[in-house]
Structure formats: structure tokens, C-alpha cells
Enzyme design. Structure first.
Site, PDB file in Angstrom:
ATOM      1  N   ASP A 153      26.270  42.913  49.280  1.00 56.84           N
ATOM      2  CA  ASP A 153      27.001  41.672  49.474  1.00 56.84           C
ATOM      3  C   ASP A 153      26.003  40.523  49.527  1.00 56.84           C
ATOM      4  OD1 ASP A 153      27.917  39.602  51.763  1.00 56.84           O
ATOM      5  OD2 ASP A 153      29.656  40.309  50.636  1.00 56.84           O
ATOM      6  N   GLY A 154      26.209  39.517  48.690  1.00 57.05           N
ATOM      7  CA  GLY A 154      25.241  38.427  48.593  1.00 57.05           C
ATOM      8  C   GLY A 154      25.079  37.651  49.879  1.00 57.05           C
ATOM      9  N   ASP A 171      25.622  32.830  40.839  1.00 57.25           N
ATOM     10  CA  ASP A 171      26.528  32.918  39.683  1.00 57.25           C
ATOM     11  C   ASP A 171      27.519  34.037  39.972  1.00 57.25           C
ATOM     12  OD1 ASP A 171      27.633  32.423  37.226  1.00 57.25           O
ATOM     13  OD2 ASP A 171      26.093  33.481  36.082  1.00 57.25           O
TER      14      ASP A 171
END
Length: 294
Positions: A153-154, A171
Site C-alpha cells: 500500500d503506497g 501515478d
């Protein structure tokens, strides 16, 4: 020539009116083609898919929002205008040492940086194993000491990772647009805290505007209004640049000259990029979009 396809890919003729060619899916060979075709058309197919013609491969979550494109004749090139213009961070930070990309897609930015910035340490963070599963099809390099793809998970990654990124590229999208878990102040604050002193945040904004409404204003607050937003009309996107350096003040005349050097080195139209960025900065487009998003 493209590499041989992985045996687990299921192919069928494209059912889409405007996207001709072949659809490639990560499905077993005994899958029902009629069922898959119907799911693709009514957008109930729950995984990303690839459409391929004789010139390009495209990654989609649905046909309303293309995620990535790769030219088969030049797999490491940046084919979409917005990916080219995300590289505009090189105008302000020409020698980055450490870059993180949140949201892999087809890996165009990763491949370009891997080949054109050979000394950079590059980490791509992607939450979806189904996106990562297309890694070989999009000819992404294998992990090594300076390049890696992480399934994570970013937002959680940015909270826990050590400081010192020169560039953070975001992005990240789902089938509706910008990934909702990232459109918040906590995510932006974590990026700000992990950037190096002259670090740059670059965000691609696309899809349904509701998916990123307010994000520009949050970035203005998190980065003390040191934010520039400019449009990429070719793709219907906007690019957000946010700068960590205190009292950031672009030297536009120098940047125009520097852009010519970057064009010669990287083959991208940096002179056009800097003209667009300067105009957007002087018109205060970031502030206008922030007010509109409130």
C-alpha cells in the site's frame, strides 16, 4: 520482438468497438470466452487487462481510463504525453539519486528511469498483484540492487520508509480515477517528511475529477503553497509539482536554457514543458484549481 507470452495469459479478440486487437487476461486456459467477453463489455471484469495491437500494448482497468501504453518497437520509451511531462522534475532536480513511484501501471516511468538515469535507485510500489502480474508482458527489468517492485500500500509505505527521496512520483489509480486512499493530507504530509531538502513531488491527476477534488488544495497546504499545476490536454490530465525546498523560486531564464540540454539528452520536449510550467505558475493555476476543489 516482444518476449514470449506467459502461458497463463488467456487471449481473445477485442470485443471493444474502439480498441481493436487482442485482449490478454490472467485467466486459466479453460476459461469461458463468452463469459469473459460479456464481463469486459459490462465492466464487471474485476481485474486489469491488456489490449494489444500490432504497434502497442495498453493496460486498462476499463476502457474509460487507460492506465499505460507501450510501443512494441521501443518498449522503454514514454509513449503517453502525461508520462513524458511527469519527467519535468528533471528541470528542477537534474541528478536525482533516489526515486519512488507510487502506482506501477505498465511501468513506463520505471523503465525510462532505469535506462536513462542509470545511477538512480528506483522503487516502484504497487498495491495490486494483478497489475504486477503483467510485469513480464510490459518488459519491466528484474529486481536488482538499484531497481525493485514492491507489492504494498503506497500510503503505508510512505509512512514507514526512511527519509531521503529526491523525487516521489504518484501515478496511482483504480477503475474510477485517482486512488481514494491517497487523496488526503496525511499521505501528502508523509511525502513531505520523506523528501530530501530539494525534493520534488510529482502527481498525475486524471479520471473523474471527484476522485481528486480537493487534493490540490491539500498539497498547497502541505507544501506551503510551493505547488505548480499544469494541464496535459493531449491526455486530458493535469500534472502537479510540489517542492520541498523552503522559499522555492524558479530561475525561469536558466530553466529555459537547461531545458534545451535536457531535450538533447533525453529526447523529450523539455523546452515546451518549461514554457507550460512557467505560464501555469505565473497564472496561479494551482491556486485556482484549489479554490475550485473546495
Amino acid at each position: 520482438m516482444p518476449p514470449p507470452r506467459s502461458p497463463q495469459l488467456f487471449s481473445l479478440p477485442s470485443p471493444f468497438e474502439l480498441e481493436s486487437g487482442t485482449v490478454l487476461l490472467h485467466e486459466p486456459p479453460w476459461s469461458n470466452e463468452s463469459v469473459l467477453r460479456a464481463q469486459l463489455l459490462d465492466e464487471s471484469y474485476a481485474k486489469p487487462f491488456v489490449v494489444e495491437d500490432d504497434k502497442r500494448r495498453y493496460l486498462y482497468f476499463n476502457t474509460r481510463l487507460m492506465q499505460s501504453a507501450m510501443r512494441l518497437a521501443d518498449p522503454n520509451a514514454l509513449d503517453l504525453a502525461y508520462t513524458q511531462q511527469m519527467m519535468s522534475f528533471l528541470l528542477f532536480l537534474p541528478h536525482p539519486r533516489r526515486i519512488v513511484l507510487i502506482g506501477l501501471g505498465g511501468g513506463s516511468l520505471m523503465k525510462f528511469c532505469a535506462t536513462r538515469l542509470p545511477s538512480v535507485d528506483f522503487t516502484a510500489v504497487e498495491i495490486s498483484p494483478d497489475v504486477i502480474a503483467f510485469r513480464d508482458l510490459f518488459q519491466l527489468p528484474p529486481d536488482d540492487t538499484r531497481l525493485r517492485i514492491l507489492e504494498a500500500d503506497g500510503a503505508a509505505y510512505m509512512q514507514d520508509v526512511e527519509k531521503g527521496f529526491d523525487v516521489v512520483l504518484v501515478d496511482a489509480f483504480d477503475e474510477h480515477g485517482f486512488a481514494p486512499p491517497l487523496a488526503n493530507r496525511a499521505f501528502l504530509d508523509s511525502i513531505f517528511s520523506k523528501l530530501s531538502g530539494n525534493g520534488v513531488l510529482v502527481i498525475n491527476l486524471a479520471g473523474e475529477k471527484e476522485s481528486y477534488a480537493g487534493l490540490i488544495g491539500l498539497a498547497m497546504d502541505a507544501f506551503d503553497e510551493q505547488v505548480i499545476v499544469f494541464s496535459v490536454p493531449e491526455d486530458g490530465n493535469h500534472i502537479l509539482l510540489a517542492f520541498r525546498a523552503p522559499y522555492f523560486e524558479p530561475r525561469w531564464r536558466w530553466l529555459h536554457n537547461h531545458a534545451k540540454e535536457l531535450r538533447a539528452k533525453f529526447g523529450l520536449d523539455f523546452p515546451a514543458f518549461v514554457q507550460k510550467i512557467e505560464r501555469a505558475a505565473k497564472l496561479g493555476l494551482a491556486r485556482r484549481e484549489a479554490i475550485r476543489g473546495r
